[in-house]
Every structure is written in C-alpha cells, then in structure tokens.
Design a protein around this motif. Structure first.
Motif, PDB file in Angstrom:
ATOM      1  N   LYS A  76      -8.179  -8.380   1.667  1.00  0.00           N
ATOM      2  CA  LYS A  76      -9.376  -9.191   1.445  1.00  0.00           C
ATOM      3  C   LYS A  76      -9.173 -10.631   1.932  1.00  0.00           C
ATOM      4  O   LYS A  76     -10.127 -11.306   2.298  1.00  0.00           O
ATOM      5  CB  LYS A  76      -9.717  -9.178  -0.053  1.00  0.00           C
TER       6      LYS A  76
ATOM      7  N   ALA B  99       0.809  -1.216   0.000  1.00  0.00           N
ATOM      8  CA  ALA B  99       0.000   0.000   0.000  1.00  0.00           C
ATOM      9  C   ALA B  99       0.846   1.272   0.000  1.00  0.00           C
ATOM     10  O   ALA B  99       0.300   2.362  -0.157  1.00  0.00           O
ATOM     11  CB  ALA B  99      -0.934   0.003   1.203  1.00  0.00           C
TER      12      ALA B  99
ATOM     13  N   LYS C 218      -5.007  -4.390  -1.570  1.00  0.00           N
ATOM     14  CA  LYS C 218      -6.435  -4.649  -1.344  1.00  0.00           C
ATOM     15  C   LYS C 218      -6.728  -6.146  -1.353  1.00  0.00           C
ATOM     16  O   LYS C 218      -7.536  -6.631  -0.552  1.00  0.00           O
ATOM     17  CB  LYS C 218      -7.261  -3.946  -2.423  1.00  0.00           C
ATOM     18  N   GLN C 219      -6.058  -6.888  -2.210  1.00  0.00           N
ATOM     19  CA  GLN C 219      -6.272  -8.339  -2.260  1.00  0.00           C
ATOM     20  C   GLN C 219      -5.737  -9.011  -1.001  1.00  0.00           C
ATOM     21  O   GLN C 219      -6.339  -9.955  -0.487  1.00  0.00           O
ATOM     22  CB  GLN C 219      -5.629  -8.931  -3.518  1.00  0.00           C
TER      23      GLN C 219
END
Length: 124
Positions: free
Chosen positions: A108, A94, A104-105
């Motif tokens: 998640k 990030a 983001k993955q």
C-alpha cells in the motif's frame, strides 16, 4: 484490529523506518530547493508510522503540471529506490501467513513512495 496492527508494526520496524524518513525529510528541508521533497519525505514517514486503517488518496490537484514535474524528479532521484524497498520487504513478509497483513501495508505504501506529490494518506 488497526490499533493492534499499528502497535505490532511500530514495534517490529515501523517506528525506525518512519523515523528514518522523517530525519531524511528534515535534512532535505535544509536547502530551499529540497523543501518540497523534504515535506513529501516527512509525509511518507508519517504514513509509514501507522499504515493500518489508512488509504492512499489521490487529490484533485494531482494532475497539474508542477505536480507532474515534481513527481518525475522524485521518481528519478528517490522514488524508485523507496518503492523497491517496500516491494522487497512486502515480498519477504508475504511468504508467511502471519506476515500477509504487514506485506499488504508495504504494498500500500508503494504508490505514495513512487508519486508522493498529489497523494495523501487518509483514515478509512
């Protein structure tokens, strides 16, 4: 976008990471007690291979007592380490704009790494 994201993900570490999960899951499946945990580890490995275009879904049987017991055992022995790994790698990715979709993955994957019983990855 999901195909391109998954290809880049696989090239830059997703394949090795997913393969590590799958091999660890197969190792856990060698014992009868480890089979449920091995299956969940393999599930995380498959989710790690291609995370783009998929969503973390909670199944309706996730509130049963056995699922909660297995999730508590999982968090104590495996889950917190895997979740911290995804958090750490996501935070590093990030930092740059190019790394944001990959961060983001990783973020998640944290809920399924913490509580894999009663969850699954489905196509969006």
């Amino acid at each position: 976008m999901t195909l391109l994201g998954n290809i880049i993900w696989l090239i830059f570490g997703g394949f090795i990471s997913g393969l590590g999960y799958i091999l660890g899951g197969l190792t856990l499946c060698l014992t009868i007690v480890g089979i449920p945990f091995g299956i969940q580890t393999i599930k995380i490995g498959v989710a790690t291979m291609t995370p783009f275009g998929k969503a973390n879904v909670v199944r309706e049987e996730s509130s049963s007592l056995i699922v909660m017991i297995f999730n508590v055992i999982w968090v104590i022995f495996f889950g917190w380490e895997i979740a911290l790994s995804h958090l750490f790698h996501g935070a590093i990715l990030a930092i740059t704009i190019i790394g944001l979709p990959f961060a983001k993955q990783h973020f998640k994957l944290i809920p399924i790494a913490l509580f894999p019983f009663g969850r699954e990855f489905k196509d969006i």
